[in-house]
Write an enzyme that holds these catalytic residues in place. Structure first.
Site, PDB file in Angstrom:
ATOM      1  N   ASP A  31       0.845  -1.191   0.000  1.00  0.00           N
ATOM      2  CA  ASP A  31       0.000   0.000   0.000  1.00  0.00           C
ATOM      3  C   ASP A  31       0.885   1.248   0.000  1.00  0.00           C
ATOM      4  O   ASP A  31       1.885   1.317   0.712  1.00  0.00           O
ATOM      5  CB  ASP A  31      -0.924  -0.010   1.224  1.00  0.00           C
ATOM      6  N   ASN A  87     -12.789  -3.285   2.815  1.00  0.00           N
ATOM      7  CA  ASN A  87     -13.775  -2.210   2.858  1.00  0.00           C
ATOM      8  C   ASN A  87     -14.702  -2.388   1.656  1.00  0.00           C
ATOM      9  O   ASN A  87     -14.238  -2.513   0.527  1.00  0.00           O
ATOM     10  CB  ASN A  87     -13.077  -0.845   2.798  1.00  0.00           C
ATOM     11  N   HIS A 127     -10.340  -5.520  -3.201  1.00  0.00           N
ATOM     12  CA  HIS A 127      -8.994  -5.673  -2.628  1.00  0.00           C
ATOM     13  C   HIS A 127      -9.091  -6.066  -1.165  1.00  0.00           C
ATOM     14  O   HIS A 127      -9.970  -5.608  -0.445  1.00  0.00           O
ATOM     15  CB  HIS A 127      -8.158  -4.401  -2.779  1.00  0.00           C
ATOM     16  N   HIS A 155      -6.935  -5.822   2.268  1.00  0.00           N
ATOM     17  CA  HIS A 155      -5.768  -5.249   2.942  1.00  0.00           C
ATOM     18  C   HIS A 155      -5.213  -6.345   3.852  1.00  0.00           C
ATOM     19  O   HIS A 155      -5.974  -6.976   4.603  1.00  0.00           O
ATOM     20  CB  HIS A 155      -6.168  -4.082   3.843  1.00  0.00           C
TER      21      HIS A 155
HETATM   22  P1  AMP Z   1      -9.792   1.302   0.318  1.00  0.00           P
HETATM   23  O1  AMP Z   1      -9.937   2.581   1.104  1.00  0.00           O
HETATM   24  O2  AMP Z   1     -10.171   0.077   1.089  1.00  0.00           O
HETATM   25  O3  AMP Z   1     -10.465   1.400  -1.035  1.00  0.00           O
HETATM   26  O4  AMP Z   1      -8.243   1.143   0.084  1.00  0.00           O
HETATM   27  C1  AMP Z   1      -7.575   1.666  -1.010  1.00  0.00           C
HETATM   28  C2  AMP Z   1      -6.114   1.596  -0.677  1.00  0.00           C
HETATM   29  O5  AMP Z   1      -5.367   1.787  -1.869  1.00  0.00           O
HETATM   30  C3  AMP Z   1      -5.642   2.687   0.299  1.00  0.00           C
HETATM   31  O6  AMP Z   1      -5.081   2.068   1.455  1.00  0.00           O
HETATM   32  C4  AMP Z   1      -4.596   3.458  -0.509  1.00  0.00           C
HETATM   33  O7  AMP Z   1      -3.514   3.896   0.270  1.00  0.00           O
HETATM   34  C5  AMP Z   1      -4.183   2.434  -1.553  1.00  0.00           C
HETATM   35  N1  AMP Z   1      -3.641   2.982  -2.781  1.00  0.00           N
HETATM   36  C6  AMP Z   1      -4.167   3.970  -3.546  1.00  0.00           C
HETATM   37  N2  AMP Z   1      -3.386   4.208  -4.610  1.00  0.00           N
HETATM   38  C7  AMP Z   1      -2.341   3.341  -4.518  1.00  0.00           C
HETATM   39  C8  AMP Z   1      -1.193   3.098  -5.320  1.00  0.00           C
HETATM   40  N3  AMP Z   1      -0.947   3.771  -6.441  1.00  0.00           N
HETATM   41  N4  AMP Z   1      -0.339   2.122  -4.922  1.00  0.00           N
HETATM   42  C9  AMP Z   1      -0.566   1.431  -3.791  1.00  0.00           C
HETATM   43  N5  AMP Z   1      -1.626   1.615  -3.002  1.00  0.00           N
HETATM   44  C10 AMP Z   1      -2.505   2.560  -3.354  1.00  0.00           C
END
Ligand code: AMP
Length: 114
Positions: free
Chosen positions: A31, A87, A100, A102
């Protein structure tokens, strides 16, 4: 055509990511805004928008994702434990509309989650 999500761009190698595992069906990368010493995102290559959007057709890929979690944990020596978060939807805080998981580890986690 709908605009690609940031995760689709990572799958397509249009933007960089710190990839720790890849196979035919999924990708695991770090992340960009880690919430724990280890914070990985495990995604299907198929652009499924969320957990709520899974269909019977996705049974194999959904099973594969879940089965990958302990393998990744083992690969990264997350022996002390880890937390898996998915989420789903706006109120749950889902920001990227591509399914996704986490995987968080390396510190103690509180309960209930925020
Ligand atoms: P969510 O809030 O569950 O949709 O999580 C999305 C996650 O994607 C967040 O923890 C962000 O920090 C992560 N994220 C967004 N853009 C990127 C990226 N380019 N590379 C890695 N992680 C990302």
């Amino acid at each position: 055509m709908a605009e690609k999500t940031v995760f689709q761009k990572i799958i397509d190698r249009e933007i960089p990511a710190s990839i720790v595992y890849e196979d035919e069906h999924c990708l695991v990368f770090r992340d960009i805004d880690p919430q724990a010493p280890t914070h990985l995102l495990l995604i299907p290559k198929k652009p499924i928008p969320s957990l709520a959007a899974l269909t019977a057709e996705d049974r194999a890929v959904a099973g594969h994702l879940l089965m990958m979690v302990p393998r990744i944990a083992q690969q990264l020596n997350l022996d002390a434990g880890f937390r898996v978060v998915c989420n789903c939807g706006e109120q749950a805080g889902q920001a990227v509309p591509h399914l996704h998981l986490h995987i968080l580890a390396g510190r103690a986690f509180g309960w209930p989650p925020g």
